[in-house]
Design a protein around this motif. Structure first.
Motif, PDB file in Angstrom:
ATOM      1  N   ALA A 100       4.470   2.367   7.595  1.00  0.00           N
ATOM      2  CA  ALA A 100       5.552   2.688   6.647  1.00  0.00           C
ATOM      3  C   ALA A 100       6.398   3.852   7.174  1.00  0.00           C
ATOM      4  CB  ALA A 100       4.961   3.029   5.277  1.00  0.00           C
ATOM      5  N   SER A 148       8.078   4.581  -0.347  1.00  0.00           N
ATOM      6  CA  SER A 148       8.864   5.628   0.324  1.00  0.00           C
ATOM      7  C   SER A 148      10.140   5.849  -0.467  1.00  0.00           C
ATOM      8  CB  SER A 148       9.210   5.205   1.757  1.00  0.00           C
ATOM      9  OG  SER A 148       8.028   4.957   2.487  1.00  0.00           O
ATOM     10  N   HIS A 163       0.792  -1.237   0.000  1.00  0.00           N
ATOM     11  CA  HIS A 163       0.000   0.000   0.000  1.00  0.00           C
ATOM     12  C   HIS A 163       0.819   1.279   0.000  1.00  0.00           C
ATOM     13  CE1 HIS A 163      -3.700  -2.209   0.548  1.00  0.00           C
ATOM     14  NE2 HIS A 163      -3.125  -2.904   1.521  1.00  0.00           N
ATOM     15  N   THR A 164       2.140   1.189   0.132  1.00  0.00           N
ATOM     16  CA  THR A 164       2.944   2.407   0.277  1.00  0.00           C
ATOM     17  C   THR A 164       4.256   2.320  -0.502  1.00  0.00           C
ATOM     18  OG1 THR A 164       4.223   1.658   2.209  1.00  0.00           O
ATOM     19  CG2 THR A 164       2.082   2.706   2.646  1.00  0.00           C
ATOM     20  N   PHE A 191       0.095   2.952   6.012  1.00  0.00           N
ATOM     21  CA  PHE A 191       0.768   4.259   5.877  1.00  0.00           C
ATOM     22  C   PHE A 191       1.500   4.601   7.184  1.00  0.00           C
ATOM     23  CE2 PHE A 191       0.348   9.003   5.064  1.00  0.00           C
ATOM     24  CZ  PHE A 191       1.191   9.013   3.978  1.00  0.00           C
ATOM     25  N   HIS A 243       1.563  12.951   0.529  1.00  0.00           N
ATOM     26  CA  HIS A 243       2.898  12.513   0.931  1.00  0.00           C
ATOM     27  C   HIS A 243       3.201  13.038   2.317  1.00  0.00           C
ATOM     28  CE1 HIS A 243       3.113  16.188  -1.474  1.00  0.00           C
ATOM     29  NE2 HIS A 243       4.108  16.591  -0.696  1.00  0.00           N
ATOM     30  N   GLU A 299      -5.308   0.637   4.525  1.00  0.00           N
ATOM     31  CA  GLU A 299      -4.388   1.615   3.920  1.00  0.00           C
ATOM     32  C   GLU A 299      -3.837   2.570   4.984  1.00  0.00           C
ATOM     33  OE1 GLU A 299      -5.805   2.677  -0.519  1.00  0.00           O
ATOM     34  OE2 GLU A 299      -7.365   2.904   1.001  1.00  0.00           O
ATOM     35  N   VAL A 321       6.918   9.563   2.149  1.00  0.00           N
ATOM     36  CA  VAL A 321       6.138   8.323   2.234  1.00  0.00           C
ATOM     37  C   VAL A 321       4.794   8.602   1.571  1.00  0.00           C
ATOM     38  CG1 VAL A 321       5.108   6.597   3.768  1.00  0.00           C
ATOM     39  CG2 VAL A 321       7.279   7.706   4.402  1.00  0.00           C
ATOM     40  N   PRO A 347       1.019   6.895  -0.152  1.00  0.00           N
ATOM     41  CA  PRO A 347       0.160   5.723  -0.361  1.00  0.00           C
ATOM     42  C   PRO A 347       0.145   5.382  -1.848  1.00  0.00           C
ATOM     43  CG  PRO A 347      -1.202   7.680  -0.130  1.00  0.00           C
ATOM     44  CD  PRO A 347       0.235   8.136   0.014  1.00  0.00           C
ATOM     45  N   LYS A 348      -0.084   4.128  -2.181  1.00  0.00           N
ATOM     46  CA  LYS A 348      -0.204   3.760  -3.599  1.00  0.00           C
ATOM     47  C   LYS A 348      -1.572   4.141  -4.163  1.00  0.00           C
ATOM     48  CE  LYS A 348       3.380   0.265  -3.807  1.00  0.00           C
ATOM     49  NZ  LYS A 348       3.759  -1.149  -3.991  1.00  0.00           N
TER      50      LYS A 348
END
Ligand code: AMP
Length: 123
Positions: free
Chosen positions: A71, A30, A27-28, A68, A104, A64, A44, A46-47
């Protein structure tokens, strides 16, 4: 706000332009900021296609959101700044001067990061 699929982070996610990857999961993603404001400056993202923090907070799934958060923690550990301290910032909306319209988090550290915001006289 409608998500702009041509924004630079969407292009990085699609592999159309390169990035200096630090970490990735389902889901992420970086990667290093191209214009670092501290010795360690990681972004960082999210997708998922979220414009900003407000969009993400309102519309992302719990999975998600958890990914996040994890991450950001992982990146802080991977880069070593979890030992000395770091700052997490997300610019959202006009007053924040957000430049890239894909959510971001800036993760900054590696040296004292200074005051939280500039004094009015410096704006
Ligand atoms: P913001 O003003 O919060 O939207 O921050 C956008 C950030 O994206 C800035 O810190 C830029 O230096 C960074 N940035 C822009 N293009 C790239 C890129 N291609 N790779 C990595 N960082 C980038």
């Amino acid at each position: 706000m409608t998500y702009d699929t041509k924004n630079i982070f969407a292009k990085i996610l699609r592999g159309e332009i390169p990035c200096q990857k630090i970490d990735e999961d389902e889901h992420t993603l970086s990667f290093a900021d191209i214009n670092p404001q501290a010795p360690v400056h990681i972004l960082v993202i999210p997708k998922g296609a979220y414009c900003d923090w407000a969009d993400f907070a309102a519309n992302a799934s719990a999975v998600e959101m958890a990914a996040f958060t994890k991450a950001i923690h992982r990146v802080a550990k991977l880069t070593g700044i979890s030992k000395t301290g770091y700052r997490v910032i997300s610019n959202t909306g006009l007053d924040s001067h957000q430049e890239v319209p894909h959510l971001h988090m800036h993760v900054l550290g590696g040296a004292p990061v200074g005051p939280l915001v500039l004094a009015k006289s410096q704006l």
